[in-house]
Scaffold this active site. Structure first.
Site: not given
Length: 328
Positions: A240, A269, A287
């Site tokens: 993360r 993000e 991602h």
């Protein structure tokens, strides 16, 4: 607790991006209420909220926080997409007898593949080499030798769960030494365990991050860790964005405190700092750790299967640690 499935209609909230497998995965006995964003959810009527018994959170761009979960007095289960579930308030759910599930295992090998690929791409400068060839420079001179190589590396894993162990197996095949840091030694793992992260960073030159997000791990990889890693240091993050102090990372990359980084996740993000995008010693991915058709389909199906199991009176397939499954 849900009774064995009957003819009674079961209202489900489907919250997040539309997923065909989720949208089409339930029989007519289920009534689906679909809301893609928080703004959409704000238009939910109290009458519908009163009936909702299950929730599918289809991506981590929406949050199953306390305020959201509290809207549904009859909520029994939240089936979350992804192995990480820091976007769902599992502690609140546990306090209110709400089951929470995630989608582990089906993405383990895919994310491990990305981690190894990102490590090699960062060390051997694949992206830079691709741009070099496309620019036509190869016709006039050879591409410079890469400073980084997997051949003289020692990897420190931060986290040694299912995915961490899968990454370790890949590094074993590459004949790369592996050690790891976690709160407690992992059962059945032969790699050396470092209880102290700084001590491990001093002993290795590469960190691969695969640990949960959330408050307890926020900014765990900070300036002190980067300094301990040293000027040959490489950081690979497939966990993360929150686990890395992003500004400290930018500073370390600029100053040469560490050599390079490969990042699949970011603090805010989909916004990525321009400073990172401008750097040549960073490989950036949007991602995509589990983002193949086959794996994402399996994850979507597991969201559906957890909800179906629950409302059939069975234990959920993949409960999270905060809400363990009990006999039903």
């Amino acid at each position: 607790m849900a009774a064995a499935i009957s003819s009674e209609k079961i209202d489900l909230l489907v919250y997040g991006p539309h997923k065909p497998i989720v949208d089409n995965g339930f029989s007519d006995q289920f009534v689906l209420h679909k809301f893609e964003t928080r703004g959409d959810l704000d238009r939910l009527t109290p009458a519908v909220a009163e009936k909702v018994r299950g929730m599918a959170v289809t991506y981590n761009t929406v949050r199953g926080d306390k305020a959201t979960l509290a809207q549904f007095p009859k909520l029994e289960i939240v089936a979350s997409f992804g192995v990480g579930y820091d976007h769902v308030d599992a502690a609140y759910a546990a306090e209110h007898n709400i089951m929470v599930t995630n989608t582990p295992d089906v993405l383990t090998e895919e994310v491990a593949d990305i981690a190894l690929g990102l490590l090699i791409a960062t060390l051997r400068e694949f992206v830079k080499a691709d741009r070099y060839l496309r620019s036509g420079l190869w016709t006039t001179q050879q591409f410079p030798l890469s400073v980084g190589s997997l051949r003289d590396r020692k990897v420190g894993m931060v986290g040694m769960g299912r995915i961490g162990q899968a990454i370790g197996r890949r590094l074993d095949a590459c004949r790369v030494p592996v050690v790891y840091h976690s709160r407690n030694p992992a059962e059945g793992v032969s790699y050396k365990h470092y209880p102290d992260l700084i001590e491990m960073a001093k002993a290795v030159d590469t960190l691969v991050l695969i640990l949960p997000g959330g408050a307890s791990t926020a900014n765990m990889i900070n300036a002190d860790v980067m300094k301990a890693l040293g000027p040959r240091g490489v950081i690979i993050n497939v966990a993360r964005g929150s686990v890395v102090d992003e500004q400290a990372l930018i500073a370390a990359l600029k100053s040469g405190t560490i050599l390079a980084a490969g990042l699949d996740v970011f603090a805010n993000e989909p916004t990525v700092p321009d400073e990172l995008k401008a750097m040549q010693n960073v490989v950036l991915l949007p991602h995509i750790g589990s983002a193949s058709v086959v794996t994402r389909n399996a994850m979507d199906q597991l969201v559906v299967d957890n909800l179906k199991a629950w409302f059939a009176g069975k234990p959920p397939l993949t409960p999270v640690a905060e809400t363990p499954a009990k006999g039903r």
